[in-house]
Write an enzyme that holds these catalytic residues in place. Structure first.
Site, PDB file in Angstrom:
ATOM      1  N   LYS A 186       0.832  -1.202   0.000  1.00 23.67           N
ATOM      2  CA  LYS A 186       0.000   0.000   0.000  1.00 23.67           C
ATOM      3  C   LYS A 186       0.870   1.257   0.000  1.00 23.67           C
ATOM      4  CE  LYS A 186      -1.894   1.638   3.709  1.00 23.67           C
ATOM      5  NZ  LYS A 186      -2.696   1.830   4.940  1.00 23.67           N
ATOM      6  N   ASP A 217      -6.527   1.277   1.161  1.00 23.90           N
ATOM      7  CA  ASP A 217      -6.567   1.437   2.617  1.00 23.90           C
ATOM      8  C   ASP A 217      -7.960   1.045   3.104  1.00 23.90           C
ATOM      9  OD1 ASP A 217      -8.180   3.516   1.808  1.00 23.90           O
ATOM     10  OD2 ASP A 217      -7.173   5.045   3.012  1.00 23.90           O
TER      11      ASP A 217
END
Length: 223
Positions: free
Chosen positions: A120, A138
């Site tokens: 991420k 997220d």
């Protein structure tokens, strides 16, 4: 969500916010990397408060090494997990100096190999710094993807794969920003504010909150 609806979904978000950006504050790619590492399990607002003074003093990996771990901890002590994050920031700074001449590599695999950098984080840096068509999933994007039907999946990686498949070309660079902001300010975790959502008619959520009330918002089944 149908292909035409996906296009319209992003078209509307793009019309409202033509140039979406991360809400993290930074002055260069290195500071962006540090900010994203610090943002794990923390809010952008909290990270920004902690890094404003830090980033006035530290702009390069070499300067971070000169600052040292203990002084870094003093700057970021208000952020969750600051001890381990400080260790990671110092460690990744050492690698950037030793292997990359102090520069942040524009390669996802190289970024993921750095201490404290997961997929991420690497995707955020690749997108924000280098304009790559990456999707940093997220909690907001995971929720919005599954709730709306835009990109359903049981894991962040599964949602990311669906976004890679479903997001049309004109919107691929800005997509993860629009989705994060949409999840943060409208499609909220506890009570989505469907009554003011610009894409409510395209959304597959079955319990849309269609009226704003002084007390609890009323929930109605939707298409």
């Amino acid at each position: 969500m149908k292909k035409a609806d996906v296009f319209e979904f992003f078209r509307r978000l793009a019309e409202l916010n033509p140039s979406p950006e991360t809400e993290l504050e930074f002055g260069n790619t290195y500071q962006l990397l540090v900010a994203v590492v610090l943002s794990a399990q923390a809010t952008d607002i909290g990270v920004n408060k902690a890094t404003r003074a830090l980033f006035r003093e530290v702009k390069t990996p070499a300067q971070m090494l000169d600052l040292g771990e203990e002084k870094l901890k003093a700057h970021i002590k208000t952020i969750g997990l600051f001890n381990s994050k400080a260790k990671n920031v110092i460690a990744l700074s050492e690698i950037l100096v030793e292997r990359y001449g102090g520069e942040v590599p524009d390669d996802r695999d190289a970024l993921v190999a750095l201490p404290g950098v997961g997929r991420k984080t690497a995707n955020v840096v690749m997108n924000c710094a280098f304009g790559a068509e990456t999707f940093a999933v997220d909690t907001h994007i995971f929720r919005v993807g599954n709730r709306t039907g835009l990109a359903r999946g049981k894991t962040p990686r599964a949602v990311e794969k669906q976004l890679e498949k479903n997001v049309p070309a004109p919107f691929r660079v800005g997509a993860h920003h629009w989705l994060i902001l949409h999840g943060r300010y409208i499609c909220k975790a506890r009570t989505p504010e469907c009554w003011r959502c610009p894409v409510v008619d395209l959304c597959g959520y079955r319990h849309k909150v269609l009226e704003r009330t002084s007390g609890k918002a009323k929930s109605k089944a939707g298409a």
